[in-house]
Write a protein that holds these residues in place. Sequence first.
Motif, PDB file in Angstrom:
ATOM      1  N   MET A   1      22.308 -24.643  24.328  1.00 42.04           N
ATOM      2  CA  MET A   1      23.650 -25.109  23.966  1.00 42.04           C
ATOM      3  C   MET A   1      24.735 -24.092  24.287  1.00 42.04           C
ATOM      4  O   MET A   1      25.911 -24.358  24.121  1.00 42.04           O
ATOM      5  CB  MET A   1      23.712 -25.391  22.478  1.00 42.04           C
ATOM      6  CG  MET A   1      22.943 -26.616  22.057  1.00 42.04           C
ATOM      7  SD  MET A   1      23.053 -26.706  20.271  1.00 42.04           S
ATOM      8  CE  MET A   1      22.171 -28.212  19.981  1.00 42.04           C
ATOM      9  N   GLY A   2      24.307 -22.917  24.722  1.00 41.82           N
ATOM     10  CA  GLY A   2      25.259 -21.822  24.923  1.00 41.82           C
ATOM     11  C   GLY A   2      26.395 -22.182  25.866  1.00 41.82           C
ATOM     12  O   GLY A   2      27.563 -22.076  25.506  1.00 41.82           O
TER      13      GLY A   2
ATOM     14  N   ALA B   1      27.331 -25.087  26.996  1.00 44.30           N
ATOM     15  CA  ALA B   1      28.101 -26.234  26.498  1.00 44.30           C
ATOM     16  C   ALA B   1      29.106 -25.779  25.435  1.00 44.30           C
ATOM     17  O   ALA B   1      30.250 -26.235  25.397  1.00 44.30           O
ATOM     18  CB  ALA B   1      27.156 -27.277  25.902  1.00 44.30           C
ATOM     19  N   ASN B   2      28.645 -24.852  24.610  1.00 42.90           N
ATOM     20  CA  ASN B   2      29.504 -24.314  23.553  1.00 42.90           C
ATOM     21  C   ASN B   2      30.668 -23.516  24.148  1.00 42.90           C
ATOM     22  O   ASN B   2      31.810 -23.620  23.694  1.00 42.90           O
ATOM     23  CB  ASN B   2      28.658 -23.425  22.640  1.00 42.90           C
ATOM     24  CG  ASN B   2      29.074 -23.544  21.189  1.00 42.90           C
ATOM     25  OD1 ASN B   2      30.083 -24.172  20.883  1.00 42.90           O
ATOM     26  ND2 ASN B   2      28.286 -22.964  20.319  1.00 42.90           N
TER      27      ASN B   2
ATOM     28  N   LEU C   1      19.707 -22.951  13.644  1.00 40.89           N
ATOM     29  CA  LEU C   1      20.031 -22.827  15.051  1.00 40.89           C
ATOM     30  C   LEU C   1      21.400 -22.161  15.149  1.00 40.89           C
ATOM     31  O   LEU C   1      22.396 -22.722  14.686  1.00 40.89           O
ATOM     32  CB  LEU C   1      20.072 -24.231  15.659  1.00 40.89           C
ATOM     33  CG  LEU C   1      19.820 -24.360  17.148  1.00 40.89           C
ATOM     34  CD1 LEU C   1      18.585 -23.579  17.558  1.00 40.89           C
ATOM     35  CD2 LEU C   1      19.676 -25.824  17.499  1.00 40.89           C
TER      36      LEU C   1
ATOM     37  N   SER D   1      23.340 -21.584  17.590  1.00 38.27           N
ATOM     38  CA  SER D   1      24.327 -22.289  18.405  1.00 38.27           C
ATOM     39  C   SER D   1      25.017 -23.395  17.594  1.00 38.27           C
ATOM     40  O   SER D   1      26.181 -23.699  17.822  1.00 38.27           O
ATOM     41  CB  SER D   1      23.683 -22.900  19.642  1.00 38.27           C
ATOM     42  OG  SER D   1      23.625 -21.934  20.664  1.00 38.27           O
TER      43      SER D   1
ATOM     44  N   ASP E   1      33.367 -34.093  23.703  1.00 38.55           N
ATOM     45  CA  ASP E   1      33.053 -34.114  25.123  1.00 38.55           C
ATOM     46  C   ASP E   1      31.605 -34.501  25.415  1.00 38.55           C
ATOM     47  O   ASP E   1      31.117 -34.241  26.510  1.00 38.55           O
ATOM     48  CB  ASP E   1      33.361 -32.754  25.736  1.00 38.55           C
ATOM     49  CG  ASP E   1      32.639 -31.642  24.973  1.00 38.55           C
ATOM     50  OD1 ASP E   1      31.903 -31.965  24.033  1.00 38.55           O
ATOM     51  OD2 ASP E   1      32.800 -30.470  25.350  1.00 38.55           O
TER      52      ASP E   1
ATOM     53  N   SER F   1      28.840 -33.334  24.758  1.00 42.11           N
ATOM     54  CA  SER F   1      28.030 -32.262  25.320  1.00 42.11           C
ATOM     55  C   SER F   1      26.573 -32.345  24.919  1.00 42.11           C
ATOM     56  O   SER F   1      25.704 -31.966  25.674  1.00 42.11           O
ATOM     57  CB  SER F   1      28.578 -30.905  24.911  1.00 42.11           C
ATOM     58  OG  SER F   1      29.775 -30.661  25.580  1.00 42.11           O
ATOM     59  N   TRP F   2      26.307 -32.777  23.714  1.00 42.85           N
ATOM     60  CA  TRP F   2      24.915 -32.947  23.329  1.00 42.85           C
ATOM     61  C   TRP F   2      24.803 -33.876  22.144  1.00 42.85           C
ATOM     62  O   TRP F   2      25.766 -34.153  21.496  1.00 42.85           O
ATOM     63  CB  TRP F   2      24.240 -31.620  23.017  1.00 42.85           C
ATOM     64  CG  TRP F   2      24.811 -30.862  21.870  1.00 42.85           C
ATOM     65  CD1 TRP F   2      24.534 -30.990  20.551  1.00 42.85           C
ATOM     66  CD2 TRP F   2      25.794 -29.811  21.969  1.00 42.85           C
ATOM     67  NE1 TRP F   2      25.246 -30.112  19.810  1.00 42.85           N
ATOM     68  CE2 TRP F   2      26.024 -29.383  20.644  1.00 42.85           C
ATOM     69  CE3 TRP F   2      26.488 -29.225  23.021  1.00 42.85           C
ATOM     70  CZ2 TRP F   2      26.941 -28.368  20.347  1.00 42.85           C
ATOM     71  CZ3 TRP F   2      27.370 -28.220  22.710  1.00 42.85           C
ATOM     72  CH2 TRP F   2      27.601 -27.794  21.399  1.00 42.85           C
TER      73      TRP F   2
ATOM     74  N   PRO G   1      23.255 -29.814  28.596  1.00 40.24           N
ATOM     75  CA  PRO G   1      23.031 -29.427  27.204  1.00 40.24           C
ATOM     76  C   PRO G   1      21.567 -29.621  26.824  1.00 40.24           C
ATOM     77  O   PRO G   1      20.979 -30.655  27.143  1.00 40.24           O
ATOM     78  CB  PRO G   1      23.926 -30.390  26.421  1.00 40.24           C
ATOM     79  CG  PRO G   1      24.974 -30.797  27.390  1.00 40.24           C
ATOM     80  CD  PRO G   1      24.309 -30.818  28.725  1.00 40.24           C
TER      81      PRO G   1
ATOM     82  N   ALA H   1      18.554 -22.674  22.449  1.00 41.65           N
ATOM     83  CA  ALA H   1      18.503 -24.121  22.269  1.00 41.65           C
ATOM     84  C   ALA H   1      19.156 -24.850  23.443  1.00 41.65           C
ATOM     85  O   ALA H   1      19.236 -26.065  23.471  1.00 41.65           O
ATOM     86  CB  ALA H   1      19.190 -24.512  20.973  1.00 41.65           C
TER      87      ALA H   1
ATOM     88  N   GLN I   1      21.050 -11.180  13.996  1.00 48.39           N
ATOM     89  CA  GLN I   1      21.920 -12.105  14.738  1.00 48.39           C
ATOM     90  C   GLN I   1      22.559 -13.155  13.841  1.00 48.39           C
ATOM     91  O   GLN I   1      23.595 -13.722  14.171  1.00 48.39           O
ATOM     92  CB  GLN I   1      21.149 -12.776  15.878  1.00 48.39           C
ATOM     93  CG  GLN I   1      20.679 -11.815  16.957  1.00 48.39           C
ATOM     94  CD  GLN I   1      21.755 -10.833  17.372  1.00 48.39           C
ATOM     95  OE1 GLN I   1      22.888 -11.222  17.601  1.00 48.39           O
ATOM     96  NE2 GLN I   1      21.415  -9.560  17.426  1.00 48.39           N
TER      97      GLN I   1
ATOM     98  N   MET J   1      24.962 -13.162  24.461  1.00 42.38           N
ATOM     99  CA  MET J   1      23.555 -13.467  24.171  1.00 42.38           C
ATOM    100  C   MET J   1      22.822 -13.858  25.452  1.00 42.38           C
ATOM    101  O   MET J   1      21.654 -13.522  25.638  1.00 42.38           O
ATOM    102  CB  MET J   1      23.436 -14.586  23.128  1.00 42.38           C
ATOM    103  CG  MET J   1      23.863 -14.197  21.718  1.00 42.38           C
ATOM    104  SD  MET J   1      23.206 -12.626  21.120  1.00 42.38           S
ATOM    105  CE  MET J   1      21.469 -13.011  20.936  1.00 42.38           C
TER     106      MET J   1
ATOM    107  N   GLU K   1      28.303 -16.162  22.885  1.00 42.75           N
ATOM    108  CA  GLU K   1      27.299 -16.956  23.621  1.00 42.75           C
ATOM    109  C   GLU K   1      27.010 -16.302  24.973  1.00 42.75           C
ATOM    110  O   GLU K   1      25.867 -16.196  25.401  1.00 42.75           O
ATOM    111  CB  GLU K   1      27.793 -18.391  23.850  1.00 42.75           C
ATOM    112  CG  GLU K   1      27.882 -19.243  22.578  1.00 42.75           C
ATOM    113  CD  GLU K   1      26.548 -19.848  22.163  1.00 42.75           C
ATOM    114  OE1 GLU K   1      25.496 -19.356  22.613  1.00 42.75           O
ATOM    115  OE2 GLU K   1      26.554 -20.826  21.368  1.00 42.75           O
TER     116      GLU K   1
ATOM    117  N   LEU L   1      27.669 -21.717  15.640  1.00 47.06           N
ATOM    118  CA  LEU L   1      28.819 -21.403  16.485  1.00 47.06           C
ATOM    119  C   LEU L   1      29.615 -22.661  16.826  1.00 47.06           C
ATOM    120  O   LEU L   1      30.833 -22.627  16.953  1.00 47.06           O
ATOM    121  CB  LEU L   1      28.358 -20.713  17.776  1.00 47.06           C
ATOM    122  CG  LEU L   1      27.772 -19.319  17.578  1.00 47.06           C
ATOM    123  CD1 LEU L   1      27.123 -18.820  18.848  1.00 47.06           C
ATOM    124  CD2 LEU L   1      28.832 -18.341  17.097  1.00 47.06           C
ATOM    125  N   ALA L   2      28.926 -23.784  16.945  1.00 50.13           N
ATOM    126  CA  ALA L   2      29.614 -25.020  17.318  1.00 50.13           C
ATOM    127  C   ALA L   2      30.276 -25.681  16.112  1.00 50.13           C
ATOM    128  O   ALA L   2      31.379 -26.215  16.218  1.00 50.13           O
ATOM    129  CB  ALA L   2      28.631 -25.991  17.965  1.00 50.13           C
TER     130      ALA L   2
END
Lengths: 320, 123
Positions: free
Chosen positions: A275-276, A278-279, B33, B35, B120, B122-123, A257, A273, B55, A216, A213, B38-39
């Motif tokens: 979210m980087g 946050a991730n 997506l 991310s 947490d 986060s989103w 986020p 997006a 990617q 990127m 992340e 990755l999450a």
Amino acid sequence: MTTPEITKVQELIYTTKVETVMAPNVVVIEPSMSMADVKELMRSKRITGVPVLDGDRIVGIVSMTDVIDAMEKGRLTAPVADNMTREVSTISKDASLTEALNNLGREGFARLPVVDGDGKLVGIVTTGTVVRALLREMDVSFQKKEAEKLQTYRASHIFEDIVSDDTSVILRYIVDDKDFANAGKASSMIKKSLQRLGFLPPMVRRVAVAVYEAEMNLVIHTDVGGEITVEIRRDRLMVSAVDHGPGIDDLQQVLQPGFSTAPEWIRDMGFGAGMGLANIKRCSDTMRLLSEPGAGTRLDIVFVFSENVPGATRSEGKKS
Amino acid sequence: MKVREVVDILSGRIIVDNHDLDEEVPRGGAADLMSDVLAFGTEGMVLMTGLTNPQVVRTAEMAGINVIVIVRDKTPPPETLELARESGITIINTGYTMYEACGRLFKAGLPGLGQVKMRDNSW
């Protein structure tokens, strides 16, 4: 034999402990036994030497030479106590195989009784047990692709082999901006390096995701690229992603986020997006973002190991 | 579920072959997506995606994913295929849409992650 195998044997000799190469079930005798009985015992068990125990204590050893001497001198009816070799060279079960081989070669010792920390007999080492154990280990190593494991072993022991008050390994990677063909290459190399260093998969994954992340972000948002530094210590791993790009106007905003400044074409690639960060925060133990417009950006990410083994266990670090 | 079954169920075509077809895959997931991958991606899962850029392969590699299904019969560019070959990742092409590819595998018994709880907020 090809070169890799030779290296493997050498590696085994340096890394294997006596405990692994000894024969654990030792035939022992008492000092009162007659030499004639010892001769029969050695013949029937097909052994060439036997330690003499008085209770728990090793008081001597009877070898084939001692038996032959007793026969020549007509002392076969005499007890072991009068015919044994009293000077016994023992070796600790935690000693290295290298030490055992040195002692076996020296002064004609054909066998070494193996003792634990309390001096208690736990096994015996001869050149025969060493050769058999090495063959067994090599066989195992072929089956389990031990070659990879040995490489991991060698790399992961840097923290023990290199002596200092605090050893760390630092890896540096240059990341070019807008170079999508190579984006992720640094993260890929970091992941492989951590695997070589013996990190466990959950820790490798956490670091890989966070670093990717961060990489990127350097690719997408800086005009000049940047540098990723990974510092691995005994108890923690620290990642810094530094660039001298445009910097960030509002630090609070980018940490939200879903907030993103990425252009449409980046979003089309599945990124941007918002979210980087946050991730990264979720994967790491602490994350710190420093930036000023026009003065570049620095992202510090820390992973804490809960034991002294690098990445051995997933730490239950602070989660915000 | 075996990789072979994934290919059969999706009437798929292996375009980068890095797997023993009898190898087991524990679960599946889908995302466009990266991310999200990755999450929420998990070790060994099959990733369904409509993206074809390199990617996707990098993201999969970081998340510990080594089977990627590209939906709607899109053909990835050569760089993606090359990177997959290097990284030990298998790519399967299928003519089904993302929805239907997922549905077919799920119906055949390949589980997903269940409900995802973020610890947490986060989103």
